[in-house]
Design a protein around this motif. Sequence first.
Motif, PDB file in Angstrom:
ATOM      1  N   VAL A   1     -10.278   5.860  13.183  1.00  0.00           N
ATOM      2  CA  VAL A   1      -9.950   4.537  12.982  1.00  0.00           C
ATOM      3  C   VAL A   1      -8.885   4.610  11.796  1.00  0.00           C
ATOM      4  N   VAL A   2      -7.730   4.155  11.755  1.00  0.00           N
ATOM      5  CA  VAL A   2      -6.792   4.513  10.723  1.00  0.00           C
ATOM      6  C   VAL A   2      -6.444   3.008  10.339  1.00  0.00           C
ATOM      7  N   TYR A   3      -6.699   2.690   8.906  1.00  0.00           N
ATOM      8  CA  TYR A   3      -6.552   1.329   8.564  1.00  0.00           C
ATOM      9  C   TYR A   3      -5.213   1.171   7.801  1.00  0.00           C
ATOM     10  N   GLU A   4      -4.637  -0.030   7.596  1.00  0.00           N
ATOM     11  CA  GLU A   4      -3.458  -0.278   7.126  1.00  0.00           C
ATOM     12  C   GLU A   4      -3.693  -1.331   6.088  1.00  0.00           C
ATOM     13  N   ASP A   5      -3.210  -1.248   4.962  1.00  0.00           N
ATOM     14  CA  ASP A   5      -3.076  -2.231   3.890  1.00  0.00           C
ATOM     15  C   ASP A   5      -2.161  -3.307   4.274  1.00  0.00           C
ATOM     16  N   VAL A   6      -2.808  -4.375   4.713  1.00  0.00           N
ATOM     17  CA  VAL A   6      -1.930  -5.667   5.143  1.00  0.00           C
ATOM     18  C   VAL A   6      -1.689  -6.713   3.921  1.00  0.00           C
ATOM     19  N   GLY A   7      -2.344  -6.320   2.799  1.00  0.00           N
ATOM     20  CA  GLY A   7      -1.794  -7.352   1.516  1.00  0.00           C
ATOM     21  C   GLY A   7      -2.549  -8.551   1.780  1.00  0.00           C
ATOM     22  N   THR A   8      -3.573  -8.740   2.539  1.00  0.00           N
ATOM     23  CA  THR A   8      -4.330 -10.040   2.655  1.00  0.00           C
ATOM     24  C   THR A   8      -5.713 -10.067   1.781  1.00  0.00           C
ATOM     25  N   ALA A   9      -6.247 -10.894   1.796  1.00  0.00           N
ATOM     26  CA  ALA A   9      -7.549 -11.016   0.922  1.00  0.00           C
ATOM     27  C   ALA A   9      -8.669 -10.234   1.237  1.00  0.00           C
ATOM     28  N   ASN A  10      -8.504  -9.691   2.630  1.00  0.00           N
ATOM     29  CA  ASN A  10      -9.424  -8.583   3.053  1.00  0.00           C
ATOM     30  C   ASN A  10      -8.913  -6.971   2.677  1.00  0.00           C
ATOM     31  N   VAL A  11      -7.544  -7.089   2.102  1.00  0.00           N
ATOM     32  CA  VAL A  11      -6.854  -5.829   1.763  1.00  0.00           C
ATOM     33  C   VAL A  11      -6.355  -5.282   3.239  1.00  0.00           C
ATOM     34  N   TYR A  12      -7.378  -4.881   4.105  1.00  0.00           N
ATOM     35  CA  TYR A  12      -7.135  -3.603   4.980  1.00  0.00           C
ATOM     36  C   TYR A  12      -7.141  -4.367   6.532  1.00  0.00           C
ATOM     37  N   GLU A  13      -6.843  -3.979   7.456  1.00  0.00           N
ATOM     38  CA  GLU A  13      -7.133  -4.115   8.655  1.00  0.00           C
ATOM     39  C   GLU A  13      -7.128  -2.741   9.761  1.00  0.00           C
ATOM     40  N   PRO A  14      -8.001  -2.903  10.781  1.00  0.00           N
ATOM     41  CA  PRO A  14      -7.883  -1.645  11.474  1.00  0.00           C
ATOM     42  C   PRO A  14      -6.449  -1.626  12.490  1.00  0.00           C
ATOM     43  N   ALA A  15      -5.777  -0.382  12.397  1.00  0.00           N
ATOM     44  CA  ALA A  15      -4.540  -0.414  13.026  1.00  0.00           C
ATOM     45  C   ALA A  15      -4.636   0.477  14.192  1.00  0.00           C
ATOM     46  N   PHE A  16      -4.971   1.560  14.238  1.00  0.00           N
ATOM     47  CA  PHE A  16      -5.004   2.587  15.175  1.00  0.00           C
ATOM     48  C   PHE A  16      -6.101   3.077  15.490  1.00  0.00           C
ATOM     49  N   PHE A  17      -6.575   3.779  16.709  1.00  0.00           N
ATOM     50  CA  PHE A  17      -7.704   4.623  16.875  1.00  0.00           C
ATOM     51  C   PHE A  17      -7.140   5.959  17.564  1.00  0.00           C
TER      52      PHE A  17
ATOM     53  N   THR B   1      -1.694   8.102  -5.012  1.00  0.00           N
ATOM     54  CA  THR B   1      -0.950   7.241  -5.935  1.00  0.00           C
ATOM     55  C   THR B   1      -1.563   6.136  -6.731  1.00  0.00           C
ATOM     56  N   VAL B   2      -2.724   5.585  -6.163  1.00  0.00           N
ATOM     57  CA  VAL B   2      -3.079   4.299  -6.777  1.00  0.00           C
ATOM     58  C   VAL B   2      -4.207   4.710  -8.146  1.00  0.00           C
ATOM     59  N   LYS B   3      -4.324   3.681  -8.970  1.00  0.00           N
ATOM     60  CA  LYS B   3      -5.264   4.021  -9.993  1.00  0.00           C
ATOM     61  C   LYS B   3      -6.743   4.062  -9.269  1.00  0.00           C
ATOM     62  N   ALA B   4      -7.605   5.128  -9.484  1.00  0.00           N
ATOM     63  CA  ALA B   4      -8.715   5.619  -8.887  1.00  0.00           C
ATOM     64  C   ALA B   4      -9.870   4.262  -8.781  1.00  0.00           C
ATOM     65  N   HIS B   5      -9.989   3.541  -9.795  1.00  0.00           N
ATOM     66  CA  HIS B   5     -10.871   2.707  -9.758  1.00  0.00           C
ATOM     67  C   HIS B   5     -10.556   1.381  -8.624  1.00  0.00           C
ATOM     68  N   ASP B   6      -9.352   1.111  -8.803  1.00  0.00           N
ATOM     69  CA  ASP B   6      -8.908   0.120  -8.043  1.00  0.00           C
ATOM     70  C   ASP B   6      -8.868   0.325  -6.489  1.00  0.00           C
ATOM     71  N   PHE B   7      -8.413   1.555  -6.117  1.00  0.00           N
ATOM     72  CA  PHE B   7      -8.378   2.108  -4.601  1.00  0.00           C
ATOM     73  C   PHE B   7      -9.859   2.067  -3.935  1.00  0.00           C
ATOM     74  N   THR B   8     -10.705   2.889  -4.897  1.00  0.00           N
ATOM     75  CA  THR B   8     -12.079   2.814  -4.534  1.00  0.00           C
ATOM     76  C   THR B   8     -12.815   1.450  -4.228  1.00  0.00           C
ATOM     77  N   GLN B   9     -12.572   0.616  -5.212  1.00  0.00           N
ATOM     78  CA  GLN B   9     -13.269  -0.754  -5.236  1.00  0.00           C
ATOM     79  C   GLN B   9     -12.724  -1.344  -4.021  1.00  0.00           C
ATOM     80  N   ASP B  10     -11.375  -1.403  -3.592  1.00  0.00           N
ATOM     81  CA  ASP B  10     -10.869  -2.171  -2.505  1.00  0.00           C
ATOM     82  C   ASP B  10     -11.704  -1.393  -1.429  1.00  0.00           C
ATOM     83  N   VAL B  11     -11.557  -0.354  -1.003  1.00  0.00           N
ATOM     84  CA  VAL B  11     -12.380   0.520   0.074  1.00  0.00           C
ATOM     85  C   VAL B  11     -13.731  -0.109   0.403  1.00  0.00           C
ATOM     86  N   LEU B  12     -14.416   0.150  -1.007  1.00  0.00           N
ATOM     87  CA  LEU B  12     -15.838  -0.206  -0.821  1.00  0.00           C
ATOM     88  C   LEU B  12     -16.093  -1.650  -0.205  1.00  0.00           C
ATOM     89  N   GLU B  13     -15.362  -2.590  -0.993  1.00  0.00           N
ATOM     90  CA  GLU B  13     -15.577  -4.021  -0.745  1.00  0.00           C
ATOM     91  C   GLU B  13     -15.159  -4.285   0.673  1.00  0.00           C
TER      92      GLU B  13
END
Length: 491
Positions: free
Chosen positions: A472-488, A382-394
Motif C-alpha cells: 500500500v503506497v501512501y501520499e502526503d496530502v497535507g491534511t491533519a492526518n498528513v497521509y492517505e492511502p493512494a495505491f495498492f 529529504t525530511v528532518k528525521a524526527h519530523d518524518f518519523t513522528q508523522d508516520v508513527l502518529e
Amino acid sequence: MKPLPAPSPTSVRITGDHYQWLIAWSGCLTLLRENAIHAANPVISVGVEADDAGNLDDVVLRRRTPPHTYSQVKYTVSSATPVNEEYLTKPSPTGGPSILKKIAKTWRTLTADGIDVDLAIITNRAPDPSDPLIAVRDARTQLLLPKAADGTARSKTGQARTRWAQNADLTDTELHDLLSRLRFDLSRELAHVHEHLQLLMAVCGLRNDSHAVDEGANWVAQRVRDGHRTITLDMVKEAVDTLDLRTGPAHAILSIATLKPDPLADEADHTINWIDRFETDSAYTKRRPLVPATWTQLQNDIESAPAHLPGRSDVSVSGSLRLAPAFLTGTAFRMVTGADLAVLQRGELWSTRDTYDADCEPTVNEHDIGQGDDLAIGINVTVKAHDFTQDVLEYLREQNIPASRLLILTPPAGPQDRSVLDSHAANALAVGIRDALRRPARTHPRIHLFLACPMGLALLLGHRWNRLRPTVVYEDVGTANVYEPAFFVHA
C-alpha cells in the motif's frame, strides 16, 4: 539591473532567424526520436523554408502518412502587439494580404487534392485575452475550436467569425474547417524554447546543455545557408555524430501531469493529463484527486500506459507528479518487464541504465507498533528525521494500521536536502533500499510504504520493487492526518 538598449533592426532579424532555427531543430529531434523508437507514423523529413508550402513554409514536418505539419514561425522583440483579430487580419506593411488570408490561401492549396494537413502559427507573442476568438483557445490542443464555434451569428463570437471569414475570403463552413486544423502555439518565449529543447534532447539521448541546443540550431542555419531546404534522418544522424551529441538511447515519452502542464506533452507517445482532476488551482498545493476522480482511476491510467507506447524498452517519464504516482509508474515498468526507465530530475536525466560502483546500504531504524501482522516502511531522504518519523508513527497509530513494526530507512549520512545528487547515486540507493527490505518483509503479508525523497528516486525504486510483498503506497496530502492511502501494488 541596467536596461538594455533598444535592439537594432539587424539584431531583431538575427534573433528572429535563430528562433526559427531552434524550432526547426526541435523538428529534427522529433525526426530522430520517432524513427529511433519506431513510432507508428514518424516524421520522415523536416522542411525549412520549404517549397510548395506557401505562407506556412518556415518549418514543415513531413510524416510517412499525412497529415504533415506546416508552420509559420513569428518572432517579435516587443510584447506590445498580442495575437488577436487586428494582428491576424491587417494588411502586411507593404499593403499585401493579411496573415489570416495568406494562411487560408495556403490551406486551400495544400488540401486541394483532398489530403488533410496540420497547420500552426508558432510565436512568442501572447494571446489577447479580450479577443472574442483567441480568448477561447484550448491550451491543451492550441485550437480555437470548439468554443470559437459557439454563439449565434449576432453574438460577439459569431460577429468575429464573420469578420475573419470575410477577411480570409472563406465561407463560414470553410473557416470552421480551417480553424479545426490551425493551431495557435503562442507565448513561446525564446527562453522557453531553449528549455523545451533541453528536455527533448535529453529524451533523445543527446547532450542537453545550453551550448548543445545552440549547436543544433546553428547546424540547421548552416544547412539553410548551404541551400538544403529538406533535412533528412541521415543528415540529422550525421550531425549528432559530428557535433558529438550522443550520450545514450532515444526514449519513448510517457507524459504524466498532475500538478502543472508538461512541456513535452506535445511530443509524448502517450499522455496522462490529470491537472484538472487534482485539487486546487496551484501546482504547489495539488496533492490528491478532486472528487469524483479517485486514486484508483489514476492507478488504472498509469498501469495501462505500457500498452500505449511503441515497442521500445527505453521509456522516459516527463511531467509533474508526486511521490506515490511516481513510485507506481516505476512499478508499471518494473525491471522484470525488461523496461528501462528515465526521468528528468533537476534538468538531468536519471536513468535505470546508469551504473554505479557499489550498492548504497541505507541506515535502518526500527519502531515497535504492535497493531497487526503487516510491515510499515518509511523511506526518508529529504525530511528532518524526527519530523518524518513522528508523522508516520502518529498516522499508523491514529488510523490503527495493522502493522507490527515500522522500519525507517535513510541514506548513510542521514536525510538532508540534495542528499542524492545524481542518477548514479539514486540507482545505488534504490538497489540498497530494496535489498535491505527483502529479508525483513518475508514474514509479513503486506507492506505500508511512506516516501519522502526526490521524485526521481521514487520512480527508480518502484522500478526495482520486485521480490517484495504486496504494498500500500501512501501520499502526503497535507491534511491533519498528513497521509492517505493512494495505491495498492501487487508483488
